[in-house]
Design a protein around this motif. Structure first.
Motif, PDB file in Angstrom:
ATOM      1  N   ARG A   3       0.804  -1.221   0.000  1.00  9.54           N
ATOM      2  CA  ARG A   3       0.000   0.000   0.000  1.00  9.54           C
ATOM      3  C   ARG A   3       0.843   1.281   0.000  1.00  9.54           C
ATOM      4  NH1 ARG A   3      -5.294   0.877   1.914  1.00  9.54           N
ATOM      5  NH2 ARG A   3      -5.891   0.430  -0.194  1.00  9.54           N
ATOM      6  N   THR A   4       2.152   1.110  -0.136  1.00  4.95           N
ATOM      7  CA  THR A   4       2.985   2.314  -0.194  1.00  4.95           C
ATOM      8  C   THR A   4       2.703   3.060  -1.489  1.00  4.95           C
ATOM      9  OG1 THR A   4       4.726   0.856  -0.974  1.00  4.95           O
ATOM     10  CG2 THR A   4       4.964   1.675   1.262  1.00  4.95           C
ATOM     11  N   PRO A   5       2.449   4.363  -1.372  1.00  4.41           N
ATOM     12  CA  PRO A   5       2.137   5.105  -2.593  1.00  4.41           C
ATOM     13  C   PRO A   5       3.346   5.169  -3.516  1.00  4.41           C
ATOM     14  CG  PRO A   5       2.344   6.590  -0.696  1.00  4.41           C
ATOM     15  CD  PRO A   5       2.494   5.206  -0.182  1.00  4.41           C
ATOM     16  N   LYS A   6       3.089   4.965  -4.788  1.00  2.00           N
ATOM     17  CA  LYS A   6       4.172   5.048  -5.756  1.00  2.00           C
ATOM     18  C   LYS A   6       4.389   6.501  -6.139  1.00  2.00           C
ATOM     19  CE  LYS A   6       3.728   0.556  -7.959  1.00  2.00           C
ATOM     20  NZ  LYS A   6       3.129  -0.061  -9.140  1.00  2.00           N
ATOM     21  N   ARG A   7       5.631   6.840  -6.359  1.00  2.00           N
ATOM     22  CA  ARG A   7       5.926   8.233  -6.677  1.00  2.00           C
ATOM     23  C   ARG A   7       5.531   8.601  -8.104  1.00  2.00           C
ATOM     24  NH1 ARG A   7      11.663  10.308  -5.753  1.00  2.00           N
ATOM     25  NH2 ARG A   7      10.805  12.279  -6.453  1.00  2.00           N
ATOM     26  N   PHE A   8       5.718   7.654  -8.996  1.00  3.10           N
ATOM     27  CA  PHE A   8       5.405   7.950 -10.397  1.00  3.10           C
ATOM     28  C   PHE A   8       4.508   6.860 -10.965  1.00  3.10           C
ATOM     29  CE2 PHE A   8       9.707   9.632  -9.570  1.00  3.10           C
ATOM     30  CZ  PHE A   8       9.459  10.982  -9.752  1.00  3.10           C
ATOM     31  N   PRO A   9       3.283   6.777 -10.461  1.00  5.78           N
ATOM     32  CA  PRO A   9       2.432   5.652 -10.889  1.00  5.78           C
ATOM     33  C   PRO A   9       2.185   5.629 -12.393  1.00  5.78           C
ATOM     34  CG  PRO A   9       1.165   7.295  -9.670  1.00  5.78           C
ATOM     35  CD  PRO A   9       2.604   7.659  -9.524  1.00  5.78           C
ATOM     36  N   LYS A  10       2.041   6.810 -13.014  1.00  6.68           N
ATOM     37  CA  LYS A  10       1.762   6.821 -14.458  1.00  6.68           C
ATOM     38  C   LYS A  10       2.975   6.372 -15.255  1.00  6.68           C
ATOM     39  CE  LYS A  10      -1.739  10.304 -14.114  1.00  6.68           C
ATOM     40  NZ  LYS A  10      -1.953  11.744 -14.040  1.00  6.68           N
ATOM     41  N   ARG A  11       4.111   6.925 -14.850  1.00 11.76           N
ATOM     42  CA  ARG A  11       5.361   6.558 -15.516  1.00 11.76           C
ATOM     43  C   ARG A  11       5.564   5.049 -15.424  1.00 11.76           C
ATOM     44  NH1 ARG A  11      10.193   4.837 -14.202  1.00 11.76           N
ATOM     45  NH2 ARG A  11      12.048   5.597 -15.279  1.00 11.76           N
ATOM     46  N   ASP A  12       5.392   4.503 -14.229  1.00 10.15           N
ATOM     47  CA  ASP A  12       5.592   3.072 -14.024  1.00 10.15           C
ATOM     48  C   ASP A  12       4.606   2.248 -14.830  1.00 10.15           C
ATOM     49  OD1 ASP A  12       7.576   3.797 -12.306  1.00 10.15           O
ATOM     50  OD2 ASP A  12       6.479   3.357 -10.466  1.00 10.15           O
ATOM     51  N   ALA A  13       3.358   2.694 -14.875  1.00  3.25           N
ATOM     52  CA  ALA A  13       2.333   1.950 -15.616  1.00  3.25           C
ATOM     53  C   ALA A  13       2.661   1.928 -17.103  1.00  3.25           C
ATOM     54  CB  ALA A  13       0.959   2.573 -15.388  1.00  3.25           C
ATOM     55  N   TYR A  31      -1.927   4.432 -24.550  1.00  2.00           N
ATOM     56  CA  TYR A  31      -2.925   5.310 -23.942  1.00  2.00           C
ATOM     57  C   TYR A  31      -4.284   4.602 -23.821  1.00  2.00           C
ATOM     58  CZ  TYR A  31      -6.307   9.141 -23.687  1.00  2.00           C
ATOM     59  OH  TYR A  31      -7.347   9.946 -23.339  1.00  2.00           O
ATOM     60  N   ALA A  32      -4.730   3.994 -24.913  1.00  6.68           N
ATOM     61  CA  ALA A  32      -6.029   3.305 -24.926  1.00  6.68           C
ATOM     62  C   ALA A  32      -6.030   2.134 -23.943  1.00  6.68           C
ATOM     63  CB  ALA A  32      -6.352   2.815 -26.337  1.00  6.68           C
ATOM     64  N   ARG A  33      -4.883   1.494 -23.806  1.00 11.48           N
ATOM     65  CA  ARG A  33      -4.759   0.344 -22.926  1.00 11.48           C
ATOM     66  C   ARG A  33      -4.848   0.738 -21.447  1.00 11.48           C
ATOM     67  NH1 ARG A  33      -2.741  -4.917 -24.199  1.00 11.48           N
ATOM     68  NH2 ARG A  33      -2.765  -6.038 -22.257  1.00 11.48           N
ATOM     69  N   PRO A  39      -7.897   6.904 -15.174  1.00 11.16           N
ATOM     70  CA  PRO A  39      -8.830   7.792 -15.879  1.00 11.16           C
ATOM     71  C   PRO A  39      -8.273   9.189 -16.184  1.00 11.16           C
ATOM     72  CG  PRO A  39      -9.934   6.654 -14.079  1.00 11.16           C
ATOM     73  CD  PRO A  39      -8.474   6.359 -13.930  1.00 11.16           C
ATOM     74  N   ASP A  40      -7.328   9.677 -15.339  1.00 11.04           N
ATOM     75  CA  ASP A  40      -6.830  11.033 -15.613  1.00 11.04           C
ATOM     76  C   ASP A  40      -5.554  11.040 -16.459  1.00 11.04           C
ATOM     77  OD1 ASP A  40      -5.237  10.026 -13.567  1.00 11.04           O
ATOM     78  OD2 ASP A  40      -4.891  11.998 -12.667  1.00 11.04           O
ATOM     79  N   LEU A  41      -5.273   9.928 -17.089  1.00  5.69           N
ATOM     80  CA  LEU A  41      -4.110   9.855 -17.980  1.00  5.69           C
ATOM     81  C   LEU A  41      -4.388  10.653 -19.259  1.00  5.69           C
ATOM     82  CD1 LEU A  41      -1.316   8.381 -18.398  1.00  5.69           C
ATOM     83  CD2 LEU A  41      -2.594   6.693 -19.731  1.00  5.69           C
TER      84      LEU A  41
END
Ligand code: ZN
Ligand code: MN
Length: 135
Positions: A3-13, A31-33, A39-41
């Motif tokens: 549950r530790t928040p990731k610093r760069f969740p979008k980058r990692d995803a 992007y579509a994937r 949702p805010d990507l």
């Protein structure tokens, strides 16, 4: 559960998405994937991160196919087959750019060769079959 928040969740995803797929996607595909999960990507974020990953050597660009840039999360030297009709990009497993070619290239440039991207282009089997069916 971690549950530790990731610093760069979008980058990692985005990076994980590229490492996990074999379709050699475009920015739009990534992007579509990811959009349903994040949702805010924005498409801009995907483009920015892909450019960054490219710079950092985390992904490679395979150039544009039918006008769209395509990426590979597999940065080890390997050979591709690109269908110029449907844009499919497949890894030709077991084929490697020969060391000899790499050495010759290094000698020609007098510099250091750090990568090799070898691609064959043509028409894939699916597209060929389709063509025969409709002929
Ligand atoms: Zn095809
Ligand atoms: Mn590949």
């Amino acid at each position: 559960m971690d549950r530790t928040p990731k610093r760069f969740p979008k980058r990692d995803a985005i990076l994980t998405c590229l490492k996990q797929t074999t379709v050699h996607p475009s920015a739009e595909w990534v992007y579509a994937r990811l959009k349903p999960e994040i949702p805010d990507l924005s498409l801009g974020t995907v483009y920015r991160n892909l450019a960054l990953f490219k710079e950092q050597g985390l992904v490679v660009s395979l150039g544009t196919v039918n006008g769209v840039e395509r990426f590979d999360g597999n940065t080890s030297p390997h050979v591709h087959f690109i269908c110029t009709r449907c844009g499919a990009i497949a890894d030709l497993d077991g084929l490697e750019p020969p060391d000899q070619l790499r050495d010759s290239a290094a000698r020609r440039t007098g510099g250091a060769v750090t990568g090799c991207c070898l691609s064959f282009t043509g028409v894939c089997r699916e597209c060929l079959n389709h063509q025969e069916e409709s002929a």
